[in-house]
Scaffold this active site. Structure first.
Site, short mmCIF file in Angstrom:
data_model
loop_
_atom_site.label_atom_id
_atom_site.label_comp_id
_atom_site.label_asym_id
_atom_site.label_seq_id
_atom_site.Cartn_x
_atom_site.Cartn_y
_atom_site.Cartn_z
N SER A 1 47.65 73.50 48.92
CA SER A 1 46.66 74.19 48.16
C SER A 1 46.59 73.83 46.60
O SER A 1 47.88 73.53 46.08
CB SER A 1 46.50 75.53 48.52
OG SER A 1 45.66 76.22 47.45
N TYR B 1 51.15 83.88 48.44
CA TYR B 1 50.51 82.97 49.14
C TYR B 1 50.81 81.52 48.32
O TYR B 1 51.17 80.53 49.30
CB TYR B 1 49.09 83.03 49.18
CG TYR B 1 48.30 81.94 49.63
CD1 TYR B 1 48.32 81.60 51.06
CD2 TYR B 1 47.49 81.25 48.70
CE1 TYR B 1 47.56 80.57 51.52
CE2 TYR B 1 46.81 80.07 49.31
CZ TYR B 1 46.92 79.75 50.60
OH TYR B 1 46.36 78.67 50.93
N LYS C 1 53.01 77.96 50.08
CA LYS C 1 52.78 76.74 50.19
C LYS C 1 53.62 75.84 49.45
O LYS C 1 54.01 74.77 49.96
CB LYS C 1 51.08 76.73 49.69
CG LYS C 1 50.33 77.09 50.47
CD LYS C 1 49.77 76.40 51.48
CE LYS C 1 49.12 77.22 52.67
NZ LYS C 1 48.80 76.53 53.83
P1 NAD Z 1 41.46 79.95 58.43
O1 NAD Z 1 41.90 81.37 58.32
O2 NAD Z 1 39.89 80.00 58.71
O3 NAD Z 1 42.16 79.06 59.41
C1 NAD Z 1 43.56 79.28 59.81
C2 NAD Z 1 43.60 79.43 61.27
O4 NAD Z 1 45.02 79.51 61.61
C3 NAD Z 1 42.89 80.57 61.99
O5 NAD Z 1 42.39 80.32 62.99
C4 NAD Z 1 44.06 81.50 62.46
O6 NAD Z 1 43.83 82.35 63.40
C5 NAD Z 1 45.43 80.55 62.57
N1 NAD Z 1 46.59 81.11 62.37
C6 NAD Z 1 47.30 81.70 61.50
N2 NAD Z 1 48.22 81.90 61.53
C7 NAD Z 1 48.63 81.45 62.80
C8 NAD Z 1 50.08 81.27 63.47
N3 NAD Z 1 51.08 81.85 63.07
N4 NAD Z 1 49.81 80.69 64.54
C9 NAD Z 1 48.71 80.13 65.10
N5 NAD Z 1 47.56 80.35 64.54
C10 NAD Z 1 47.59 80.90 63.43
O7 NAD Z 1 41.62 79.28 57.20
P2 NAD Z 1 41.26 77.87 56.36
O8 NAD Z 1 40.25 78.19 55.35
O9 NAD Z 1 40.54 76.96 57.60
O10 NAD Z 1 42.52 77.36 55.97
C11 NAD Z 1 43.22 76.27 56.60
C12 NAD Z 1 44.52 75.87 55.76
O11 NAD Z 1 44.30 75.47 54.62
C13 NAD Z 1 45.35 77.09 55.58
O12 NAD Z 1 46.74 76.54 55.86
C14 NAD Z 1 45.19 77.34 54.18
O13 NAD Z 1 46.32 78.06 53.63
C15 NAD Z 1 44.78 76.06 53.63
N6 NAD Z 1 44.02 76.02 52.47
C16 NAD Z 1 42.60 76.71 52.61
C17 NAD Z 1 41.84 76.82 51.48
C18 NAD Z 1 40.72 77.60 51.61
O14 NAD Z 1 40.23 78.07 50.41
N7 NAD Z 1 39.95 77.92 52.67
C19 NAD Z 1 42.30 76.37 50.13
C20 NAD Z 1 43.47 75.41 50.28
C21 NAD Z 1 44.25 75.60 51.41
C1 WQD Z 2 36.40 81.34 43.17
C2 WQD Z 2 35.73 81.74 41.72
C3 WQD Z 2 36.45 83.85 41.17
C4 WQD Z 2 34.64 86.22 44.28
C5 WQD Z 2 41.33 80.82 45.96
C6 WQD Z 2 42.96 80.76 46.14
C7 WQD Z 2 43.12 79.62 46.28
C8 WQD Z 2 42.46 78.76 47.23
C9 WQD Z 2 41.05 78.94 47.38
C10 WQD Z 2 43.72 78.77 49.24
C11 WQD Z 2 36.70 82.34 40.82
C12 WQD Z 2 34.86 84.12 41.36
C13 WQD Z 2 34.96 85.07 43.49
C14 WQD Z 2 33.77 87.16 43.81
C15 WQD Z 2 33.54 86.04 41.42
N1 WQD Z 2 42.88 79.08 48.70
N2 WQD Z 2 34.70 84.88 42.24
N3 WQD Z 2 33.13 86.99 42.27
O1 WQD Z 2 40.21 81.99 43.34
O2 WQD Z 2 39.62 79.78 43.06
O3 WQD Z 2 41.16 80.30 45.06
O4 WQD Z 2 40.74 80.18 47.12
O5 WQD Z 2 44.63 77.89 49.36
O6 WQD Z 2 44.62 79.48 46.43
O7 WQD Z 2 43.58 81.61 45.22
O8 WQD Z 2 38.73 81.26 44.99
O9 WQD Z 2 36.60 81.91 45.94
O10 WQD Z 2 38.31 83.50 45.26
O11 WQD Z 2 36.91 82.37 43.51
O12 WQD Z 2 33.18 86.01 40.52
O13 WQD Z 2 33.13 88.19 44.26
O14 WQD Z 2 34.66 82.68 42.16
O15 WQD Z 2 36.70 84.67 39.72
O16 WQD Z 2 36.50 81.98 39.57
P1 WQD Z 2 39.90 80.69 44.14
P2 WQD Z 2 37.60 82.36 45.14
#
Ligand code: NAD
Ligand code: WQD
Length: 352
Positions: free
Chosen positions: A136, A160, A164
């Site tokens: 991330s 979190y 990572k």
């Molecule tokens: P998500 O929560 O929709 O998907 C994660 C999945 O993993 C879920 O289906 C959950 O049930 C499963 N899971 C969690 N812990 C588990 C475990 N111990 N064993 C088996 N299954 C498990 O999340 P996402 O948005 O699809 O994110 C996927 C990956 O990408 C994650 O590693 C997240 O940290 C990373 N990521 C997400 C974002 C984002 O904003 N969505 C940004 C950067 C990184």
């Molecule tokens: C986006 C923008 C808020 C909600 C997070 C995690 C990051 C990554 C992605 C996994 C920001 C604004 C949000 C609301 C708002 N996840 N906002 N009103 O904070 O960039 O990143 O998700 O790895 O680790 O920190 O994403 O979607 O929470 O916010 O104004 O009700 O929207 O301030 O600027 P963020 P977000």
């Protein structure tokens, strides 16, 4: 046929990636505990695969937790028994809610870090050394109005993000322990949004959403009165925070590019930014969403959210250079596809 294990494949990013992989002819084993997803996704994935060669056996779902080593060992064993051994893992499974991680660091370190160590141990035992990790942008220290490169300063500010970073460090140690063996790509996603254009796959987390798009969709569906915009006094183009929003289908395709890269490269470890390279402010998102979808989106400015950074945008040139990936969808696509999904499902969480 190449068999891939996808942990967390029922989740938001995992489900879209599985769909794209199946259309490329891969065979997929999904391991998911369903802690943040539901099994219905499996049918949604299957019914959207648009290639005639697809059969039911190309997508296998095994419900279980990656911290359960015996369960994981059985998953590998079963595929070896079928003579279709798993030779690559894409690892999405993790908990991802920042505020929850502040309240419950034990659960986050246990699930994300221990889960990954467990998975790697079982992979190693089964001679599987290709690994794509969902990292991330949150591992970086934010910089004002400057794109983030892979060698930019590291500095997560919540548990979190720490999990990572810890996993990336663990993967480096692992690679160094035997640099003739492992092939590892950590994809550092910026802000994934959007949905598959069928409207059958998208982001529908369990519990109360924290991220911008699920909340914004609730407002547009009139399940929440207005969007609370966190601050309008940031040092950005219009005073609201700027992020690098990336369409989930572009992100899914980045995994295919990473797989191709791993299949061709010699043992290696690399971290790669996955973003568009373009920053969008909250006000730009609201305006685009309203225009593209011809709908109302009331909002109010409130105080800044603790821990927010004004500007988080990727320099994505390494992705183009190494895995030959370039995003093709724009903010209008992200707004249109996520709204299409929300309207079709109309299940985006309860009223708060
Ligand atoms: P998500 O929560 O929709 O998907 C994660 C999945 O993993 C879920 O289906 C959950 O049930 C499963 N899971 C969690 N812990 C588990 C475990 N111990 N064993 C088996 N299954 C498990 O999340 P996402 O948005 O699809 O994110 C996927 C990956 O990408 C994650 O590693 C997240 O940290 C990373 N990521 C997400 C974002 C984002 O904003 N969505 C940004 C950067 C990184
Ligand atoms: C986006 C923008 C808020 C909600 C997070 C995690 C990051 C990554 C992605 C996994 C920001 C604004 C949000 C609301 C708002 N996840 N906002 N009103 O904070 O960039 O990143 O998700 O790895 O680790 O920190 O994403 O979607 O929470 O916010 O104004 O009700 O929207 O301030 O600027 P963020 P977000």
């Amino acid at each position: 046929m190449r068999t891939i294990l996808v942990t967390g494949g029922c989740g938001f990013i995992g489900s879209h990636t599985c769909l794209v992989l199946l259309e490329k002819g891969y065979r997929i084993i999904i391991v998911d505990s369903l802690i943040n997803s539901s099994e219905e996704i499996i049918n949604a994935i299957k019914s959207n695969v648009k290639v005639p060669s697809f059969t039911e056996d190309n997508l296998i779902f095994r419900r279980g937790d990656i911290r359960d080593k015996l369960f994981l060992e059985n998953v590998f064993k079963e595929e070896r028994r079928r003579n279709m051994p798993i030779n690559l893992v894409i690892h999405f499974a993790a908990l991802k809610a920042v505020n929850e991680s502040v309240q419950n660091p034990i659960e986050y370190w246990n699930n994300n870090v221990l889960g990954t160590i467990n998975l790697i141990e079982v992979m190693s035992k089964n001679d599987c050394f290709k690994f794509v990790f969902s990292s991330s942008a949150t591992i970086y220290k934010p910089m004002l109005n400057k794109q983030i490169c892979e060698d930019s300063e590291i500095g997560p500010i919540n548990p979190y993000g720490n999990t990572k970073l810890a996993i990336e460090k663990f993967l480096s140690d692992l690679f160094r322990s035997n640099s003739n063996k492992w092939k590892i790509v950590s994809l550092r996603y910026f802000n994934p949004v959007g949905a598959h254009n069928s409207g059958n796959l998208g982001e529908n987390p369990k519990g109360i959403p924290n991220n911008l798009f699920p909340i914004l969709l609730k407002v547009a569906l009139k399940k929440q009165d207005y969007l609370r915009v966190f601050g309008n006094d940031w040092p950005t183009k219009d005073g609201t925070c700027v992020r690098d929003y990336i369409h989930v289908m572009d992100l899914a395709e980045a995994h295919v590019s990473a797989l191709n890269y791993l299949n061709e490269t010699k043992p290696n470890i690399i971290g790669i930014n996955i973003g568009t390279g373009t920053g969008q402010s909250i006000l730009e998102i609201i305006e685009t969403f309203k225009k593209v979808n011809n709908c109302d989106l009331p909002f109010k400015f409130i105080d800044r959210r603790p821990g927010d950074a004004p500007y988080v945008v990727a320099n994505n040139s390494l992705a183009l250079k190494t895995i030959k990936w370039i995003p093709s969808r724009n903010l209008e696509d992200m707004c249109r596809d996520s709204w299409n999904y929300a309207k079709k499902q109309n299940t985006i969480m309860h009223k708060i």
